[in-house]
Design a protein around this motif. Structure first.
Motif, PDB file in Angstrom:
ATOM      1  N   ARG A   1      23.763 -84.044 -26.885  1.00 17.84           N
ATOM      2  CA  ARG A   1      23.577 -85.296 -26.150  1.00 17.84           C
ATOM      3  C   ARG A   1      22.765 -85.050 -24.886  1.00 17.84           C
ATOM      4  NH1 ARG A   1      28.391 -86.641 -25.720  1.00 17.84           N
ATOM      5  NH2 ARG A   1      28.936 -86.520 -23.501  1.00 17.84           N
ATOM      6  N   SER A   2      23.068 -83.973 -24.188  1.00 20.67           N
ATOM      7  CA  SER A   2      22.294 -83.628 -22.991  1.00 20.67           C
ATOM      8  C   SER A   2      20.831 -83.424 -23.338  1.00 20.67           C
ATOM      9  CB  SER A   2      22.856 -82.358 -22.343  1.00 20.67           C
ATOM     10  OG  SER A   2      24.176 -82.554 -21.907  1.00 20.67           O
ATOM     11  N   SER A   3      20.580 -82.806 -24.490  1.00 22.21           N
ATOM     12  CA  SER A   3      19.197 -82.575 -24.922  1.00 22.21           C
ATOM     13  C   SER A   3      18.487 -83.896 -25.196  1.00 22.21           C
ATOM     14  CB  SER A   3      19.188 -81.687 -26.172  1.00 22.21           C
ATOM     15  OG  SER A   3      17.865 -81.476 -26.630  1.00 22.21           O
ATOM     16  N   PHE A   4      19.190 -84.841 -25.829  1.00 20.23           N
ATOM     17  CA  PHE A   4      18.614 -86.177 -26.077  1.00 20.23           C
ATOM     18  C   PHE A   4      18.188 -86.818 -24.756  1.00 20.23           C
ATOM     19  CE2 PHE A   4      21.063 -87.026 -30.278  1.00 20.23           C
ATOM     20  CZ  PHE A   4      19.992 -86.552 -31.008  1.00 20.23           C
ATOM     21  N   VAL A   5      19.071 -86.761 -23.781  1.00 19.86           N
ATOM     22  CA  VAL A   5      18.818 -87.412 -22.494  1.00 19.86           C
ATOM     23  C   VAL A   5      17.598 -86.796 -21.818  1.00 19.86           C
ATOM     24  CG1 VAL A   5      19.745 -87.891 -20.199  1.00 19.86           C
ATOM     25  CG2 VAL A   5      21.238 -88.058 -22.199  1.00 19.86           C
TER      26      VAL A   5
ATOM     27  N   LYS B   1      18.933-100.337 -34.333  1.00 22.88           N
ATOM     28  CA  LYS B   1      19.744 -99.224 -34.838  1.00 22.88           C
ATOM     29  C   LYS B   1      19.069 -97.881 -34.625  1.00 22.88           C
ATOM     30  CE  LYS B   1      22.206-101.924 -38.353  1.00 22.88           C
ATOM     31  NZ  LYS B   1      22.510-102.078 -39.797  1.00 22.88           N
ATOM     32  N   ASP B   2      17.752 -97.859 -34.630  1.00 23.98           N
ATOM     33  CA  ASP B   2      17.038 -96.592 -34.429  1.00 23.98           C
ATOM     34  C   ASP B   2      17.262 -96.024 -33.029  1.00 23.98           C
ATOM     35  OD1 ASP B   2      16.071 -96.688 -36.982  1.00 23.98           O
ATOM     36  OD2 ASP B   2      14.128 -97.537 -36.433  1.00 23.98           O
ATOM     37  N   LYS B   3      17.740 -96.846 -32.108  1.00 21.83           N
ATOM     38  CA  LYS B   3      17.999 -96.373 -30.754  1.00 21.83           C
ATOM     39  C   LYS B   3      19.459 -95.976 -30.544  1.00 21.83           C
ATOM     40  CE  LYS B   3      14.199 -98.851 -28.520  1.00 21.83           C
ATOM     41  NZ  LYS B   3      13.801 -99.808 -27.463  1.00 21.83           N
ATOM     42  N   VAL B   4      20.202 -95.883 -31.629  1.00 17.46           N
ATOM     43  CA  VAL B   4      21.561 -95.341 -31.574  1.00 17.46           C
ATOM     44  C   VAL B   4      21.487 -93.941 -32.162  1.00 17.46           C
ATOM     45  CG1 VAL B   4      23.971 -95.643 -32.247  1.00 17.46           C
ATOM     46  CG2 VAL B   4      22.525 -97.648 -31.865  1.00 17.46           C
ATOM     47  N   LEU B   5      21.671 -92.934 -31.331  1.00 18.32           N
ATOM     48  CA  LEU B   5      21.448 -91.539 -31.706  1.00 18.32           C
ATOM     49  C   LEU B   5      22.775 -90.790 -31.850  1.00 18.32           C
ATOM     50  CD1 LEU B   5      18.578 -90.849 -29.128  1.00 18.32           C
ATOM     51  CD2 LEU B   5      18.378 -91.784 -31.452  1.00 18.32           C
ATOM     52  N   PHE B   6      22.818 -89.867 -32.823  1.00 17.51           N
ATOM     53  CA  PHE B   6      24.031 -89.097 -33.076  1.00 17.51           C
ATOM     54  C   PHE B   6      23.718 -87.607 -33.051  1.00 17.51           C
ATOM     55  CE2 PHE B   6      24.599 -93.198 -35.162  1.00 17.51           C
ATOM     56  CZ  PHE B   6      25.831 -93.595 -34.666  1.00 17.51           C
ATOM     57  N   CYS B   7      24.690 -86.841 -32.569  1.00 13.02           N
ATOM     58  CA  CYS B   7      24.547 -85.388 -32.526  1.00 13.02           C
ATOM     59  C   CYS B   7      25.905 -84.751 -32.832  1.00 13.02           C
ATOM     60  CB  CYS B   7      24.025 -84.927 -31.175  1.00 13.02           C
ATOM     61  SG  CYS B   7      25.035 -85.490 -29.783  1.00 13.02           S
TER      62      CYS B   7
END
Length: 273
Positions: free
Chosen positions: A215-219, A203-209
């Motif tokens: 999302r682009s920043s996460f990537v 679950k820790d690898k499911v990210l929300f923004c």
């Protein structure tokens, strides 16, 4: 006719020899690279096929002398008529039948071996070790954050591919949501679908923004080998920074860059549907 049969048998043996050489080379290479139960089973299966085919091709020549011996020792009683042509099967016919059977076995093995889904995933991802993927329109049936406020549905057809990716890739799922309740719905839906049971995804690898730029920043921070998205603007923004990307869209689009691929779905890209 005898010469023709010999020539056919010679060509059959030659094809079989060439096939064995190539097939054994491929299987040994596969076994060295990935010594799992599938590759071991493939090598064992080929060995059995070689043995039984050898027995099949050898049996006619071994049976003919015995047949000739029995015919030679038949009593020469004048009261017993010689067997008719209908009841005697010439040895050449037996040989042709057995040759045809052996040929069928060879032809069967000449058929290409269908790769497993895991092998396809590895090949398609070019052995990439980290993958980021948005949820909407790829993993989920829903296509907008507004829909997530009402319901969350995991696409059943994508689960097999998703689980194969998690077996050898560090996978991160991410999505833009409008509230905390949407986050909870997404996590519950993924858990109910069995996404977290394989151990490759937590679950820790499911990210929300809250924004597409988020999302682009996460990537960019995660620096994956592959990013999978449905938003063409995000794909374009990340093309300079990510090695490979997959643009999932209902209608196939033109490639915006050499490192950007497109498909109507994640399953379609990996050929599982």
């Amino acid at each position: 006719m005898v010469d023709s049969s010999k020539e056919e048998l010679f060509q059959l043996i030659k094809r079989w020899r060439d096939f064995i050489t190539v097939k054994m080379s491929n299987l040994i290479s596969l076994f060295v690279q990935n010594p799992d139960s599938r590759s071991i089973g493939a090598v064992a299966g080929l060995a059995l096929a070689i043995f039984f085919t050898w027995r099949m091709m050898r049996s006619p020549s071994g049976s003919q002398p015995r047949q000739r011996k029995r015919l030679a020792t038949m009593p020469g009683n004048s009261g017993v008529s010689a067997p008719s042509n209908a009841s005697v099967i010439p040895s050449g016919v037996c040989s042709s039948s057995d040759d045809a059977s052996a040929q069928n076995v060879v032809d069967e093995f000449f058929q290409p071996v269908k790769p497993t889904l895991g092998q396809i995933v590895r090949q398609k991802l070019s052995e990439g070790r980290k993958v980021t993927c948005r949820l909407l329109g790829v993993i989920l049936e829903e296509n907008s954050p507004e829909e997530l406020q009402k319901q969350v549905t995991v696409r059943s057809s994508v689960l097999e591919v998703l689980l194969e990716i998690t077996k050898f890739c560090d996978l991160y799922l991410m999505e833009r949501v409008l509230d905390d309740e949407s986050e909870k719905r997404v996590l519950v839906a993924l858990e109910d679908a069995g996404v977290f049971t394989s151990g490759g995804l937590i679950k820790d690898k499911v990210l929300f923004c809250s924004t597409e730029n988020g999302r682009s920043s996460f990537v960019r921070q995660l620096e994956p080998d592959w990013h999978i998205d449905t938003n063409p603007e995000v794909i374009t923004q990340l093309a300079r920074f990510i090695k490979y990307q997959l643009h999932v869209a209902p209608v196939r689009t033109e490639r915006t860059a050499a490192n950007v691929f497109s498909a109507s779905s994640l399953e379609q890209f990996f050929g599982s549907i």
